[in-house]
Each structure stands twice: as structure tokens, then as C-alpha cells.
Design a protein around this motif. Structure first.
Motif, PDB file in Angstrom:
ATOM      1  N   LEU A   1      -5.912   4.313   2.575  1.00 46.50           N
ATOM      2  CA  LEU A   1      -5.956   3.509   1.072  1.00 46.50           C
ATOM      3  C   LEU A   1      -6.163   2.004   1.342  1.00 46.50           C
ATOM      4  O   LEU A   1      -6.637   1.526   0.405  1.00 46.50           O
ATOM      5  CB  LEU A   1      -4.385   3.628   0.965  1.00 46.50           C
ATOM      6  N   PHE A   2      -5.862   1.498   2.514  1.00 41.98           N
ATOM      7  CA  PHE A   2      -5.859  -0.042   2.401  1.00 41.98           C
ATOM      8  C   PHE A   2      -7.113  -0.510   2.948  1.00 41.98           C
ATOM      9  O   PHE A   2      -7.724  -1.497   2.747  1.00 41.98           O
ATOM     10  CB  PHE A   2      -4.781  -0.703   3.373  1.00 41.98           C
TER      11      PHE A   2
ATOM     12  N   VAL B   1       5.886   0.679   4.724  1.00 43.85           N
ATOM     13  CA  VAL B   1       5.585   2.105   4.636  1.00 43.85           C
ATOM     14  C   VAL B   1       6.118   2.588   5.863  1.00 43.85           C
ATOM     15  O   VAL B   1       6.724   3.773   5.997  1.00 43.85           O
ATOM     16  CB  VAL B   1       4.212   2.489   4.401  1.00 43.85           C
TER      17      VAL B   1
ATOM     18  N   TYR C   1      13.306   7.618   6.952  1.00 50.36           N
ATOM     19  CA  TYR C   1      13.185   8.870   6.299  1.00 50.36           C
ATOM     20  C   TYR C   1      13.342  10.009   7.221  1.00 50.36           C
ATOM     21  O   TYR C   1      14.490  10.989   6.895  1.00 50.36           O
ATOM     22  CB  TYR C   1      12.220   9.020   5.311  1.00 50.36           C
TER      23      TYR C   1
ATOM     24  N   PRO D   1       3.360  13.507  14.704  1.00 45.39           N
ATOM     25  CA  PRO D   1       2.267  13.630  13.968  1.00 45.39           C
ATOM     26  C   PRO D   1       2.456  13.313  12.434  1.00 45.39           C
ATOM     27  O   PRO D   1       1.703  12.877  11.761  1.00 45.39           O
ATOM     28  CB  PRO D   1       2.288  15.300  14.120  1.00 45.39           C
ATOM     29  N   ILE D   2       3.949  13.261  12.034  1.00 51.28           N
ATOM     30  CA  ILE D   2       3.943  13.015  10.639  1.00 51.28           C
ATOM     31  C   ILE D   2       3.612  11.527  10.638  1.00 51.28           C
ATOM     32  O   ILE D   2       3.172  10.973   9.684  1.00 51.28           O
ATOM     33  CB  ILE D   2       5.569  13.307  10.263  1.00 51.28           C
TER      34      ILE D   2
ATOM     35  N   SER E   1       7.693  11.308   3.005  1.00 49.13           N
ATOM     36  CA  SER E   1       8.619  10.195   4.054  1.00 49.13           C
ATOM     37  C   SER E   1       8.172   8.819   3.602  1.00 49.13           C
ATOM     38  O   SER E   1       8.867   8.096   4.065  1.00 49.13           O
ATOM     39  CB  SER E   1       7.963  10.408   5.572  1.00 49.13           C
TER      40      SER E   1
ATOM     41  N   THR F   1       5.039  14.582   5.264  1.00 44.94           N
ATOM     42  CA  THR F   1       4.191  13.366   5.328  1.00 44.94           C
ATOM     43  C   THR F   1       4.394  12.361   4.071  1.00 44.94           C
ATOM     44  O   THR F   1       4.859  11.158   4.130  1.00 44.94           O
ATOM     45  CB  THR F   1       2.824  13.301   5.918  1.00 44.94           C
TER      46      THR F   1
ATOM     47  N   LEU G   1      -2.927   7.764   6.397  1.00 47.59           N
ATOM     48  CA  LEU G   1      -2.990   7.835   4.973  1.00 47.59           C
ATOM     49  C   LEU G   1      -3.108   6.175   4.517  1.00 47.59           C
ATOM     50  O   LEU G   1      -3.889   5.858   3.684  1.00 47.59           O
ATOM     51  CB  LEU G   1      -1.733   8.344   4.279  1.00 47.59           C
ATOM     52  N   THR G   2      -1.942   5.618   4.981  1.00 44.33           N
ATOM     53  CA  THR G   2      -2.086   3.860   4.705  1.00 44.33           C
ATOM     54  C   THR G   2      -3.328   3.249   5.021  1.00 44.33           C
ATOM     55  O   THR G   2      -3.974   2.552   4.180  1.00 44.33           O
ATOM     56  CB  THR G   2      -0.905   3.440   4.845  1.00 44.33           C
TER      57      THR G   2
ATOM     58  N   PRO H   1       8.117   5.969   1.176  1.00 43.55           N
ATOM     59  CA  PRO H   1       8.765   5.570  -0.086  1.00 43.55           C
ATOM     60  C   PRO H   1       8.001   5.606  -1.236  1.00 43.55           C
ATOM     61  O   PRO H   1       6.869   4.925  -1.100  1.00 43.55           O
ATOM     62  CB  PRO H   1       9.375   4.030   0.322  1.00 43.55           C
TER      63      PRO H   1
ATOM     64  N   ILE I   1       1.894   9.618  12.384  1.00 46.70           N
ATOM     65  CA  ILE I   1       0.507   9.266  12.610  1.00 46.70           C
ATOM     66  C   ILE I   1      -0.417   9.461  11.302  1.00 46.70           C
ATOM     67  O   ILE I   1      -1.217   8.832  10.797  1.00 46.70           O
ATOM     68  CB  ILE I   1      -0.172  10.226  13.603  1.00 46.70           C
ATOM     69  N   GLY I   2       0.273  10.536  10.574  1.00 49.08           N
ATOM     70  CA  GLY I   2      -0.222  10.986   9.337  1.00 49.08           C
ATOM     71  C   GLY I   2      -0.079  10.002   8.403  1.00 49.08           C
ATOM     72  O   GLY I   2      -1.007   9.612   7.390  1.00 49.08           O
ATOM     73  N   VAL I   3       1.081   9.534   8.434  1.00 45.52           N
ATOM     74  CA  VAL I   3       1.281   8.287   7.086  1.00 45.52           C
ATOM     75  C   VAL I   3       0.469   7.166   7.672  1.00 45.52           C
ATOM     76  O   VAL I   3      -0.092   6.322   6.737  1.00 45.52           O
ATOM     77  CB  VAL I   3       3.174   7.858   7.603  1.00 45.52           C
TER      78      VAL I   3
ATOM     79  N   LEU J   1       6.317   2.515  -2.608  1.00 48.37           N
ATOM     80  CA  LEU J   1       5.111   2.031  -2.054  1.00 48.37           C
ATOM     81  C   LEU J   1       3.968   2.800  -1.989  1.00 48.37           C
ATOM     82  O   LEU J   1       2.854   2.257  -2.115  1.00 48.37           O
ATOM     83  CB  LEU J   1       5.655   1.741  -0.596  1.00 48.37           C
TER      84      LEU J   1
ATOM     85  N   TYR K   1       3.558  20.258   6.583  1.00 47.39           N
ATOM     86  CA  TYR K   1       3.175  18.805   7.320  1.00 47.39           C
ATOM     87  C   TYR K   1       2.921  17.803   6.335  1.00 47.39           C
ATOM     88  O   TYR K   1       3.075  16.764   6.142  1.00 47.39           O
ATOM     89  CB  TYR K   1       2.338  18.794   8.175  1.00 47.39           C
TER      90      TYR K   1
ATOM     91  N   GLY L   1       9.724   2.623   6.226  1.00 50.23           N
ATOM     92  CA  GLY L   1      10.360   3.726   5.425  1.00 50.23           C
ATOM     93  C   GLY L   1      10.340   5.165   5.877  1.00 50.23           C
ATOM     94  O   GLY L   1      11.233   6.107   5.900  1.00 50.23           O
ATOM     95  N   SER L   2       9.213   5.362   6.464  1.00 49.41           N
ATOM     96  CA  SER L   2       9.061   6.679   6.935  1.00 49.41           C
ATOM     97  C   SER L   2       9.818   7.023   8.189  1.00 49.41           C
ATOM     98  O   SER L   2      10.266   8.057   8.137  1.00 49.41           O
ATOM     99  CB  SER L   2       7.629   6.860   7.326  1.00 49.41           C
TER     100      SER L   2
END
Lengths: 326, 502
Positions: free
Chosen positions: A26-27, A297, A304, A14-15, B315, B312, A22-23, B317, A17-19, B320, B308, A300-301
Motif C-alpha cells: 500500500l505504501f 499498524v 490484536y 506469518p500473520i 489484525s 491478517t 500488505l502495508t 486496526p 509478515i502478511g501485515v 488505519l 490466514y 496494532g496487529s
């Protein structure tokens, strides 16, 4: 422990998917594929046909999040979000704007990044911990006071100053190593030695001070007094007792960054012209190449989260009281 | 509360009165940039907080410990100077032009100036054609000049302003030395006068004879380390009094590519650094405090969601995430050029949005610490007692939890400042920092970096930017250390250090 790790990996989904969401927002929502097409095609008077063609070539002609015209599962999969973002889960990064495969670039650029990041990390850690132990060894003396002042001064200097100053002094004035560039094989040594040295010096200030506070807290504990009372030398107390017991707080900060070493250092690689992932990222940001930025991104996630899991595992290694069975 | 109301009234009067005074008293058109408003709001908050601290014994005590720390006080003196420069640069207006428009109204210049710009007009106005070294009388590059006898030669031309008063250039060193010594003497005299007056006041207040007071000061026996304050003030005054007269005759730190004085740019960069360091924290605080405490106090699904969200964000960077945010903001600004009347307004909005983006991406560290603290506090007896009395959740948070985590918030605030100032330079280098038209340490370094390869090297702009940035960040770090030691020496809050990732 295996069950714990599996659960942690599942929590990561889920994290990630959230990332990606979000991107994606944004994009693609702020900067629509139409805008991207116009920017890439350049000229002001681009025709709608040209834009449509550009979008079709790169797969941006589908709906954003939800495809009304498709059937069943395809309603979700036949979309830009699924095509562009969810594919990352299979580490399929797609192509950059110049048409090159991002996955291939990442694989080839990983080497130079690691060649700088790993030595910087290991030597840096050793140097910082040694300095911190020294400061604690001389605690309540002037050496400690001025050592801390020096640390604060060093951490007040911009990283860019260390890089520019180092390049000027070692590269330009003393002509010891080339100022920038990179070559594979044994020749790499003369290119990486200056970035590594600068990376270590730049990190000393903040980290030494941080480790010093950790050690100071341990040094006043009862077991330290006992160790001294039984006649151990101060250095033995420091290295064998204090260092071991300070491992948990140190690991919390240190292990999490290890996987990220892959990503390289943005500034160092950019200034020294090292063809690593850091300079790749910077180039992508400056060229507004969203495919590459999105891939970095995601990478990186993932790294992390791997770092967080490694941190937990490392606790069990240094402290037998910690059990991962929650 | 009455005093507080008076204070608020005075602030409101100042907010209304100052622009009116500027307009009718000095005939200038006040311009309220967004960041100006926020900076002055922060000043108001700081004044209100100081007033509040004065009457709260439990807050008074740690601040007294800050005042007793030698490095902390020295740093505070330097910080005050930086803040005063920054505030002078945060009062913007447009100067009136000669003549009036058709309907008899005043016409104002398009250029938005600040009080600082007006105070240092000589620095701002006297620009050369291109590079010149610090204190130089001649340009850095050869130019084709026509000699009086009609011949053409390639030589280093005299500067338009730098050392233009010298009849004979060979006198420059002597002139610089004499001016500097005169300035130093004047600075020392001013310092001595101020210090004597202040020591006299201290002695009167303590009821000590003047001689005993001086002795105590010299031996460092005073509670507040006044000796350190005096010495820091001496250093700053000498620097100011030496540089000021020299800056009237030369370009003390040289000029940049378009001939702008580097000292002027350095002074202007201070405001940008201060804004980024403070406004970002202002943006970040509501997120961190509300979400962090809510997660720790309510637990359950609130905790899950907050955890959460910050895992998120964490995580990704940070560089970025910031870059993505800034690129999107740039697209938005480029699409709406009609929003901005002046270039200053566009640069200002970009600065504000950068602070917003930095704030949104950097609240996670503090939120995590506050969550842990709220978890710990909510198990304590006095909170349990409040629950037993039937006090509602929101009230428990505001009355019992918030006051007990404020010290952490304060420490985070002062520690983040220096990280953010340093981060600005890095972000501007990557191309996701402030607007290129906004003067900042980052844009200065970025512009000067490309000149490293020149022979002889153009080093002065880089050196000036790094030196000013170092002074600001060092002062902030020393002060932050003093605050942390006074409030909670065990706490360690790492702001999501942008620098650490790079």
C-alpha cells in the motif's frame, strides 16, 4: 498450555509478515519513494539530485523487494522492504518524517492514552454489565422494552456528538473542567475525567444491548430454574449464576480489545488534545507520515494477536472444561 | 421464470428509456455517475428480491414477522422517505444552456445536477453571503454597510433571501407561526385524506364495515401495526408540510460559512450516507460469501488460506487500514486528473473507491460467521446425502448451503448499514472520508466543528447534521432489529465496527 502458547506465538509470525507485506504494498508500490520525496520536498521543480539525496538519507535508495546486485542473503536483506518493515519485528520503529524516534514517542505517549483508556474500559464494562443485568431482571416488562429502545437510540448517536456535546455542556457552559489539554501527575485527573465519562456514555447503548442478549439466553436455562427453586434471591441468581455462565461469550468480545487499549482512542484524544497514541496516529494520517502509520499498524496487529491468545487463556480461567491442548 | 424475465425486460427498458426520455423529453443531458448506476442496480436487486420473496413461503413468513413489528414498521416508513430522497438525488443530468454551438448542437451546463437539486431549486439557488442563524432575517456577522443618507455604519445586514419578503422585521415571529400553522393544517388534512382512503381500501379488502376497521386500527388489533405507520406518517408529513413553505421564505436551518442553506446540505447528505451504507455491502458480499462458504465447505488448505487472509486483515486496526487505502487512492486520483470531466465525477469516483475500500476491509466479520455456518451445515445429513448422490461441490454450495445462510447475509446487510453511516462521519473527520466537495454528514460536521469556538456559537450546521444522521441511523437500527428478530434472533454479527476502534 505453555506448548500451546508457544505454538500460537509462532503462528503469529506469518500473520505479521502478511501485515507488513500488505502495508508495504500500500505504501511503497502505489506511492513510490520518488513520490514521497517530491511531496516532502514540496516544490514542483525538484531536481533528480535532490530526490536521490532525500532517498539516500532515509534509506529508500535500495531496491524494493529483491536486490539483484547483492550476494546471497543480502539479496533479501539489502532492500527497502527488509530495512523498513522487517525491522519492526525487533520493535525498531525508526524515525518519523520530522526526525524524531517513533519508539520514544510511543513510550512517552502511552501514559496519557492508558490514563483514559483503562478507566473507560473498566468502569464502562461494569456499568454496561450492571445495566444489562437490570434489563434482564425486569425482562418482559415495559422497563425492559423502553430500556432496549433507549439503548438503540443511544447507539444511533454519533460518537462525535457525545464528544462535542459533552465538551460544550461540561467544559464550555458549566466550566467544570478544561475543554482540552493534558498535564502529567495529579493534574491529569481534571483533564481525563470528561473523556472517560464520555467514553463510558458513548459505549453504553451497543454494549448493554449485546450483554442483554447474552444474559437472556442464559436466564432460561435449567440451572437458573434450579437456583430459583432452591430459594435463592433473584439478584443472587443473576450475579452468582447467570453472570458466571455468561462469562465465555462476554470474554470473547472483551479480552481481545484489552491489549489494544495501548493504542488509545483516535477521536477522543484528538478532540481533547491529549498527547496519546491515538492523536499521534491521527496526526500521522493527516500529515501522511507513513513511517508512523506503518509502526502503528504493526503495533496494532501485534496487540490484536496478543489479545487473541489472552482470550484463549481467559477461557481456561473461567471454564475449567476448556483445555488448551489442541 | 416468465414473470422474472418480464421484470428484467421492464428494468432493461427503464434503463434505456429513462435517459432517452430525459434527453429528448426534457432536453437535459443525462449523466450516469458510477454510484448512480450501482444505486439503481441495488434498487433492481431489491425489486427482484421482493418479487422472489412473494412466491417463496419460507421467505414470506419471516418478512411477515417484520411487517408485524411496530418499531420495525415505523422505521420502515421513515427509511422509505430517506430512500426516496436519496433516489431523487441519484438521477443526474446537465441542464441545457441557451443558444447552440457552431454545428447546431445543444450546449450543456458544466454543473451536474440531480432531480433533487431541481426539485429544491429555491434552497440551492438562494445562498447568502455567509453564516445566518435558523429563520434569521439578518446576517450573523456585522458588516460595513452604507446607509441611505451616505453615512457608513457597522451593523447586521439584512439577508438577501431569508425573510426578504417581510416589510417589517418585527413581523417575523408572527409570519413564521402563521406559515407553520398553515403548513401543519395542510399537512394534517393531506394525512387525514390519505389515511381515510387507505383505511377504506383496507376495510374493503377485509370485507369489514368501515367503523369496525377503524376500531380495530385504534385498538391495535390489526396484524400489521397500521396505527404506528399512520402516526409515523403523520409526524413526517407535519414536518415536511411545515418546513416546505418556511423553506421558501427563510433558511429554516440557517446557512453555513459560504452562505449555503444547511437544510439543502442535510438533504444532499442523505444520498452520500445511503450510498456508503449500501454500496459498501454490495462490494463486501462477494468476498464474504464466496470465501466464507468455500473455507467452511472445502476445509483443508482453502480453509487455511482464507483464515490466514482474514486474520491478517482483522489484525490491522480498521481505521488505519482504511486510512492507508484512502491515502493511496488519493495519490492515484491526484496523479490522473485527466480522468474526470467534472468535479462531480471526481467526487463520485472518490465516494465509490471509499465504498470499495470499506468493503474490502469489512468483509472479515461476515466471512467468519459464514465459515462457521458452512462448517456446521456440511456435516448435516442432507448435504451428506447430496454427496452420496454424487452432486458436485459447487452445486451443493449453490443449491444447499447458500440458501441456508442467506438469512445471515441479509441480517449482516441491514445491521452493517447504520455502522457504515456512522463510520463515514468519523472517517471524514480524520481526513480519509469522502471528497471535501461531496456533501456528507461527515463533511458538514467537519466544517462546522471549527465554528464551535465562535461567540455566539454557530451551532445549527452541527445540530442539523447530527439530527439527520441520528434519524437515519435510528430508523436503520430499528428496522435491522426487526429483521434480525424475524430471521434469526440468536445471531450477532458485529460488522468490523469502525466506531468501536475509535
Amino acid at each position: 498450555m505453555t506448548a500451546y502458547i508457544v505454538r500460537r506465538i509462532l503462528f503469529a509470525v506469518p500473520i505479521l509478515i502478511g501485515v507488513n507485506l500488505l502495508t508495504f504494498v500500500l505504501f511503497f508500490v502505489v506511492n513510490t519513494p520518488d513520490d514521497m520525496a517530491r511531496m516532502q520536498l514540496g516544490a514542483k521543480r525538484v531536481t533528480t539530485d535532490a530526490i536521490e539525496k532525500w532517498k539516500a538519507e532515509r534509506g529508500y535508495d535500495k531496491p524494493m523487494l529483491y536486490n539483484v546486485s547483492a550476494q546471497d542473503l543480502d539479496q533479501v536483506t539489502e532492500t527497502v522492504f527488509f530495512e523498513k518493515s522487517m525491522r519492526l519485528f525487533a520493535f525498531d520503529f525508526g524515525n518519523a518524517d520530522d526526525g524524531r524516534s517513533i519508539g520514544h514517542e510511543i513510550r512517552t505517549r502511552m501514559g496519557p492514552s492508558l490514563a483514559i483508556a483503562i478507566p473507560t474500559f473498566i468502569i464502562g464494562l461494569a456499568v454496561e454489565i450492571t445495566f444489562a443485568l437490570l434489563l434482564v431482571f425486569f425482562r418482559t416488562t415495559y422497563l425492559d422494552f423502553w430500556g432496549v429502545v433507549l439503548c438503540v437510540a443511544m447507539m444511533s448517536i454519533s460518537t462525535m456528538f457525545y464528544i462535542i456535546g459533552g465538551q460544550y455542556l461540561v467544559g464550555k457552559a458549566l466550566h467544570l473542567v478544561p475543554i482540552s489539554g493534558y498535564e502529567g501527575g495529579v493534574d491529569a485527573l481534571k483533564f481525563v475525567i470528561l473523556p472517560i465519562a464520555i467514553g463510558i456514555v458513548g459505549g453504553i447503548g451497543a454494549s448493554t444491548r449485546w450483554y442483554r442478549t447474552i444474559f437472556l439466553e442464559e436466564v432460561n436455562r435449567d440451572y437458573v430454574r434450579t437456583a430459583r427453586a432452591k430459594g435463592l434471591a433473584e439478584t443472587a441468581v443473576m450475579y452468582r449464576h447467570v453472570l458466571k455462565n455468561a462469562m465465555i461469550p462476554i470474554l470473547t468480545g472483551v479480552v481481545v480489545v484489552i491489549p489494544r487499549l495501548f493504542m488509545g482512542s483516535l477521536l477522543t484524544e484528538s478532540f481533547f488534545g491529549v498527547p496519546g497514541l491515538g492523536s499521534y496516529t491521527i496526526d500521522a494520517i493527516q500529515a501522511q507520515d507513513f513511517a508512523v502509520v506503518r509502526a502503528m499498524v504493526f503495533l496494532g496487529s501485534v496487540l490484536y494477536i496478543v489479545g487473541l491468545i489472552l482470550t484463549d487463556i481467559s477461557y481456561t480461567l473461567v471454564d475449567p472444561r476448556v483445555r488448551l491442548e489442541r | 421464470m416468465k414473470g422474472f424475465a418480464t421484470l428484467l425486460g421492464a428494468l432493461a427498458a427503464a434503463a434505456v428509456g429513462a435517459p432517452a426520455l430525459l434527453r429528448w423529453g426534457f432536453g437535459v443531458l443525462p449523466v450516469a455517475l458510477w454510484t448512480d448506476v450501482l444505486v439503481w442496480l441495488l434498487v433492481a436487486i431489491a425489486v427482484g428480491y421482493a418479487w422472489y420473496v412473494r412466491r417463496q413461503a419460507h421467505l414470506h413468513a419471516p418478512w411477515q414477522r417484520v411487517l408485524r413489528s411496530t418499531p420495525g414498521m415505523s422505521a420502515l416508513v421513515a427509511l422509505v422517505v430517506f430512500v426516496v430522497i436519496g433516489l431523487a438525488d441519484s438521477l443526474h443530468f446537465r441542464l441545457p444552456l441557451e443558444g447552440k454551438s457552431g454545428d447546431g448542437r445543444r450546449v450543456y451546463a458544466v454543473e451536474v445536477l440531480s432531480l433533487l437539486d431541481v426539485l429544491v431549486t429555491p434552497l440551492r439557488a438562494r445562498s447568502e453571503r455567509t453564516y445566518s442563524a435558523p429563520l434569521a432575517t439578518r446576517a450573523y456577522q456585522r458588516e460595513t454597510v452604507e446607509l441611505p443618507d451616505g453615512k457608513v455604519a457597522r451593523e447586521f445586514p439584512r439577508l438577501r433571501y431569508g425573510g426578504a419578503h417581510l416589510a417589517n422585521e418585527a413581523d417575523r415571529d408572527r409570519d413564521v407561526l402563521v406559515t407553520a400553522l398553515q403548513g401543519a393544517a395542510l399537512g394534517f388534512a393531506t394525512w387525514w385524506a390519505l389515511v381515510s382512503a387507505f383505511t377504506g381500501w383496507l376495510a374493503r379488502r377485509r370485507g369489514l364495515p368501515l367503523g369496525a376497521m377503524w376500531r380495530a386500527l385504534r385498538r391495535g388489533e390489526t396484524e400489521v401495526p397500521w396505527l404506528a405507520v399512520y402516526l409515523t406518517a403523520l409526524g413526517l408529513m407535519l414536518a415536511a408540510f411545515i418546513v416546505a413553505p418556511l423553506a421558501g421564505k427563510y433558511h429554516v436551518l440557517g446557512t453555513d460559512k459560504v452562505g449555503e442553506d444547511v437544510l439543502y446540505q442535510s438533504l444532499k447528505s442523505i444520498r452520500t450516507g445511503l450510498v456508503i451504507g449500501t454500496v459498501t455491502t454490495l462490494v463486501m458480499l462477494p468476498f464474504a460469501v464466496l470465501l466464507g462458504i468455500a473455507a467452511g465447505y472445502f476445509k483443508g488448505w482453502v480453509d487455511d488460506i482464507v483464515q490466514y487472509v482474514y486474520t491478517t486483515l482483522n489484525s490491522i486496526p480498521s481505521v488505519l487500514l482504511i486510512a492507508a487505502g484512502v491515502l493511496m487512492m488519493q495519490v492515484y486520483i491526484d496523479k490522473h486528473p485527466e480522468f474526470f470531466q467534472t468535479a462531480a465525477e471526481r467526487g463520485d469516483l472518490r465516494l465509490l473507491l471509499l465504498c470499495l475500500i470499506l468493503g474490502v476491509t469489512s468483509w472479515t466479520g461476515l466471512a467468519r460467521v459464514l465459515r462457521g455456518e458452512a462448517l456446521k451445515l456440511s456435516e448435516l445429513e442432507y448435504i451428506q446425502a447430496a454427496h452420496a448422490f454424487g452432486v458436485r461441490g459447487a452445486r451443493v454450495i449453490t443449491r444447499h448451503i447458500l440458501p441456508n445462510v442467506m438469512h445471515i447475509v441479509l441480517i449482516a446487510l441491514v445491521m452493517d448499514f447504520s455502522v457504515l453511516v456512522l463510520a463515514e462521519a468519523v472517517l471524514s473527520y480524520i481526513g480519509v472520508g469522502v471528497d471535501p466537495s461531496t456533501t456528507s454528514f461527515g463533511t458538514m460536521i467537519n466544517a462546522a466543528r471549527l465554528e464551535m469556538a465562535r461567540e455566539p456559537m454557530v451551532w445549527w450546521a452541527l445540530a442539523a447534521a447530527f439530527a439527520f444522521m441520528f434519524a437515519l441511523v435510528l430508523a436503520a437500527n430499528l428496522f435491522a432489529d426487526a429483521v434480525r428478530d424475524a430471521f434469526d434472533p440468536r445471531i450477532a454479527i458485529g460488522a468490523r465496527a469502525v466506531g468501536a476502534v475509535t
